[in-house]
Scaffold this motif. Structure first.
Motif, PDB file in Angstrom:
ATOM      1  N   HIS A 121      29.719  49.416  34.720  1.00  0.00           N
ATOM      2  CA  HIS A 121      29.687  48.244  33.701  1.00  0.00           C
ATOM      3  C   HIS A 121      30.999  47.357  33.776  1.00  0.00           C
ATOM      4  O   HIS A 121      31.908  48.037  33.199  1.00  0.00           O
ATOM      5  CB  HIS A 121      29.317  48.397  32.226  1.00  0.00           C
ATOM      6  N   PRO A 122      31.109  46.196  34.887  1.00  0.00           N
ATOM      7  CA  PRO A 122      32.172  45.735  34.855  1.00  0.00           C
ATOM      8  C   PRO A 122      32.371  44.681  33.469  1.00  0.00           C
ATOM      9  O   PRO A 122      31.416  44.512  32.741  1.00  0.00           O
ATOM     10  CB  PRO A 122      31.905  44.751  35.891  1.00  0.00           C
ATOM     11  N   ASP A 123      33.342  44.006  33.513  1.00  0.00           N
ATOM     12  CA  ASP A 123      33.635  43.056  32.494  1.00  0.00           C
ATOM     13  C   ASP A 123      33.204  41.749  33.140  1.00  0.00           C
ATOM     14  O   ASP A 123      33.671  41.722  34.305  1.00  0.00           O
ATOM     15  CB  ASP A 123      35.122  42.892  32.043  1.00  0.00           C
ATOM     16  N   ILE A 124      32.483  40.838  32.591  1.00  0.00           N
ATOM     17  CA  ILE A 124      31.947  39.662  33.195  1.00  0.00           C
ATOM     18  C   ILE A 124      32.478  38.568  32.058  1.00  0.00           C
ATOM     19  O   ILE A 124      32.031  38.699  30.916  1.00  0.00           O
ATOM     20  CB  ILE A 124      30.581  39.708  33.321  1.00  0.00           C
ATOM     21  N   PHE A 125      32.955  37.493  33.028  1.00  0.00           N
ATOM     22  CA  PHE A 125      33.398  36.157  32.329  1.00  0.00           C
ATOM     23  C   PHE A 125      32.519  35.298  32.835  1.00  0.00           C
ATOM     24  O   PHE A 125      32.204  34.789  33.843  1.00  0.00           O
ATOM     25  CB  PHE A 125      34.729  35.805  32.664  1.00  0.00           C
ATOM     26  N   LEU A 126      31.615  34.392  31.767  1.00  0.00           N
ATOM     27  CA  LEU A 126      30.673  33.155  32.014  1.00  0.00           C
ATOM     28  C   LEU A 126      31.370  32.138  31.619  1.00  0.00           C
ATOM     29  O   LEU A 126      31.602  31.943  30.374  1.00  0.00           O
ATOM     30  CB  LEU A 126      29.346  33.495  31.540  1.00  0.00           C
ATOM     31  N   ALA A 127      31.232  31.146  32.642  1.00  0.00           N
ATOM     32  CA  ALA A 127      31.696  29.688  31.946  1.00  0.00           C
ATOM     33  C   ALA A 127      30.762  28.709  33.016  1.00  0.00           C
ATOM     34  O   ALA A 127      30.180  29.088  34.128  1.00  0.00           O
ATOM     35  CB  ALA A 127      33.106  29.316  32.214  1.00  0.00           C
ATOM     36  N   TRP A 128      30.954  27.553  32.575  1.00  0.00           N
ATOM     37  CA  TRP A 128      30.229  26.239  33.332  1.00  0.00           C
ATOM     38  C   TRP A 128      30.708  26.370  34.970  1.00  0.00           C
ATOM     39  O   TRP A 128      31.994  26.167  34.910  1.00  0.00           O
ATOM     40  CB  TRP A 128      30.471  25.007  32.943  1.00  0.00           C
ATOM     41  N   GLY A 129      29.885  26.798  35.840  1.00  0.00           N
ATOM     42  CA  GLY A 129      30.174  27.048  37.219  1.00  0.00           C
ATOM     43  C   GLY A 129      31.296  27.936  37.550  1.00  0.00           C
ATOM     44  O   GLY A 129      31.727  28.104  38.797  1.00  0.00           O
ATOM     45  N   LYS A 130      31.333  29.047  36.895  1.00  0.00           N
ATOM     46  CA  LYS A 130      32.371  30.142  37.178  1.00  0.00           C
ATOM     47  C   LYS A 130      31.715  31.412  36.614  1.00  0.00           C
ATOM     48  O   LYS A 130      31.393  31.317  35.381  1.00  0.00           O
ATOM     49  CB  LYS A 130      33.706  29.788  36.518  1.00  0.00           C
ATOM     50  N   VAL A 131      31.988  32.322  37.212  1.00  0.00           N
ATOM     51  CA  VAL A 131      31.542  33.723  36.746  1.00  0.00           C
ATOM     52  C   VAL A 131      32.946  34.491  37.354  1.00  0.00           C
ATOM     53  O   VAL A 131      33.352  34.594  38.398  1.00  0.00           O
ATOM     54  CB  VAL A 131      30.486  34.189  37.527  1.00  0.00           C
ATOM     55  N   GLY A 132      33.512  35.312  36.338  1.00  0.00           N
ATOM     56  CA  GLY A 132      34.796  36.185  36.681  1.00  0.00           C
ATOM     57  C   GLY A 132      34.186  37.670  36.604  1.00  0.00           C
ATOM     58  O   GLY A 132      33.555  37.812  35.279  1.00  0.00           O
ATOM     59  N   VAL A 133      34.530  38.492  37.398  1.00  0.00           N
ATOM     60  CA  VAL A 133      34.210  39.910  37.309  1.00  0.00           C
ATOM     61  C   VAL A 133      35.539  40.884  37.442  1.00  0.00           C
ATOM     62  O   VAL A 133      36.168  40.511  38.384  1.00  0.00           O
ATOM     63  CB  VAL A 133      33.272  40.285  38.629  1.00  0.00           C
ATOM     64  N   LYS A 134      35.702  41.838  36.681  1.00  0.00           N
ATOM     65  CA  LYS A 134      36.676  42.613  36.630  1.00  0.00           C
ATOM     66  C   LYS A 134      36.071  44.039  36.607  1.00  0.00           C
ATOM     67  O   LYS A 134      35.136  44.414  35.750  1.00  0.00           O
ATOM     68  CB  LYS A 134      37.546  42.405  35.157  1.00  0.00           C
ATOM     69  N   ILE A 135      36.359  44.978  37.484  1.00  0.00           N
ATOM     70  CA  ILE A 135      35.886  46.292  37.680  1.00  0.00           C
ATOM     71  C   ILE A 135      36.876  47.340  37.919  1.00  0.00           C
ATOM     72  O   ILE A 135      37.801  47.133  38.400  1.00  0.00           O
ATOM     73  CB  ILE A 135      34.972  46.205  39.047  1.00  0.00           C
ATOM     74  N   TRP A 136      36.341  48.273  37.035  1.00  0.00           N
ATOM     75  CA  TRP A 136      37.209  49.670  37.265  1.00  0.00           C
ATOM     76  C   TRP A 136      36.682  50.723  36.583  1.00  0.00           C
ATOM     77  O   TRP A 136      35.538  50.443  36.067  1.00  0.00           O
ATOM     78  CB  TRP A 136      38.796  49.567  36.728  1.00  0.00           C
ATOM     79  N   THR A 137      37.069  52.066  36.941  1.00  0.00           N
ATOM     80  CA  THR A 137      36.097  53.050  36.326  1.00  0.00           C
ATOM     81  C   THR A 137      36.640  53.566  35.105  1.00  0.00           C
ATOM     82  O   THR A 137      38.155  53.898  35.032  1.00  0.00           O
ATOM     83  CB  THR A 137      36.322  54.270  37.473  1.00  0.00           C
ATOM     84  N   HIS A 138      36.006  53.269  34.312  1.00  0.00           N
ATOM     85  CA  HIS A 138      36.883  53.487  32.554  1.00  0.00           C
ATOM     86  C   HIS A 138      36.965  55.029  32.552  1.00  0.00           C
ATOM     87  O   HIS A 138      37.944  55.238  31.688  1.00  0.00           O
ATOM     88  CB  HIS A 138      35.583  53.071  31.604  1.00  0.00           C
ATOM     89  N   LYS A 139      36.404  55.807  32.959  1.00  0.00           N
ATOM     90  CA  LYS A 139      36.665  57.213  32.765  1.00  0.00           C
ATOM     91  C   LYS A 139      37.918  57.918  33.147  1.00  0.00           C
ATOM     92  O   LYS A 139      38.414  58.823  32.591  1.00  0.00           O
ATOM     93  CB  LYS A 139      35.427  58.203  33.251  1.00  0.00           C
ATOM     94  N   ILE A 140      38.431  57.154  34.351  1.00  0.00           N
ATOM     95  CA  ILE A 140      39.739  57.450  34.877  1.00  0.00           C
ATOM     96  C   ILE A 140      40.834  56.334  34.357  1.00  0.00           C
ATOM     97  O   ILE A 140      41.677  56.559  34.901  1.00  0.00           O
ATOM     98  CB  ILE A 140      39.560  57.913  36.161  1.00  0.00           C
ATOM     99  N   ASN A 141      40.282  55.446  34.002  1.00  0.00           N
ATOM    100  CA  ASN A 141      41.068  54.188  33.601  1.00  0.00           C
ATOM    101  C   ASN A 141      41.790  53.624  35.145  1.00  0.00           C
ATOM    102  O   ASN A 141      42.914  53.473  34.911  1.00  0.00           O
ATOM    103  CB  ASN A 141      42.271  54.362  32.767  1.00  0.00           C
ATOM    104  N   GLY A 142      41.013  53.566  36.001  1.00  0.00           N
ATOM    105  CA  GLY A 142      41.721  53.246  37.245  1.00  0.00           C
ATOM    106  C   GLY A 142      40.505  52.829  38.310  1.00  0.00           C
ATOM    107  O   GLY A 142      39.378  52.931  38.022  1.00  0.00           O
ATOM    108  N   LEU A 143      41.018  52.874  39.495  1.00  0.00           N
ATOM    109  CA  LEU A 143      39.795  52.339  40.654  1.00  0.00           C
ATOM    110  C   LEU A 143      39.507  53.784  41.369  1.00  0.00           C
ATOM    111  O   LEU A 143      40.265  54.728  41.387  1.00  0.00           O
ATOM    112  CB  LEU A 143      40.628  51.628  41.577  1.00  0.00           C
ATOM    113  N   THR A 144      38.270  53.829  41.882  1.00  0.00           N
ATOM    114  CA  THR A 144      37.677  54.586  42.621  1.00  0.00           C
ATOM    115  C   THR A 144      36.865  53.965  43.727  1.00  0.00           C
ATOM    116  O   THR A 144      36.749  52.849  43.472  1.00  0.00           O
ATOM    117  CB  THR A 144      36.570  55.452  41.977  1.00  0.00           C
ATOM    118  N   GLU A 145      36.463  54.555  44.776  1.00  0.00           N
ATOM    119  CA  GLU A 145      35.788  54.056  46.037  1.00  0.00           C
ATOM    120  C   GLU A 145      34.428  53.345  45.506  1.00  0.00           C
ATOM    121  O   GLU A 145      34.109  52.293  45.737  1.00  0.00           O
ATOM    122  CB  GLU A 145      35.430  54.948  47.096  1.00  0.00           C
TER     123      GLU A 145
END
Length: 99
Positions: free
Chosen positions: A56-80
């Motif tokens: 589950h990413p963080d998703i930001f919704l606005a008129w004409g825009k979608v922002g997405v932020k992704i990381w693995t919460h369990k390790i508090n960082g990035l995985t493949e």
């Protein structure tokens, strides 16, 4: 599993279009759409992928825009799997253009 860092991130990032790695912690991207309805459609598409994958990413919704932020919460960082999820977000957006 430790989070990815430095040299391990670079080859994965070059396979994505327009995504940024922030502080070796998360991926983020902002999609530009033509109106609120299209932006909401993309949010719903990404949400469906997230539920299917239990990623589950963080998703930001606005008129004409979608922002997405992704990381693995369990390790508090990035995985493949974060990079794979980002590619699926892009494919979902591409599917919107094709309709």
């Amino acid at each position: 599993m430790p989070p990815l860092a430095g040299e391990a991130i670079a080859p994965l990032l070059v396979q994505l279009d327009g995504w940024n790695v922030v502080d070796n912690h998360h991926l983020e991207k902002q999609y530009k759409l033509t109106n609120f309805v299209e932006a909401l459609d993309l949010v719903n598409r990404i949400g469906a992928i997230a539920e299917e994958q239990n990623h589950h990413p963080d998703i930001f919704l606005a008129w004409g825009k979608v922002g997405v932020k992704i990381w693995t919460h369990k390790i508090n960082g990035l995985t493949e799997s974060d990079f794979i999820f980002a590619a699926k977000c892009d494919a979902s957006r591409a599917g919107m253009v094709a309709r």
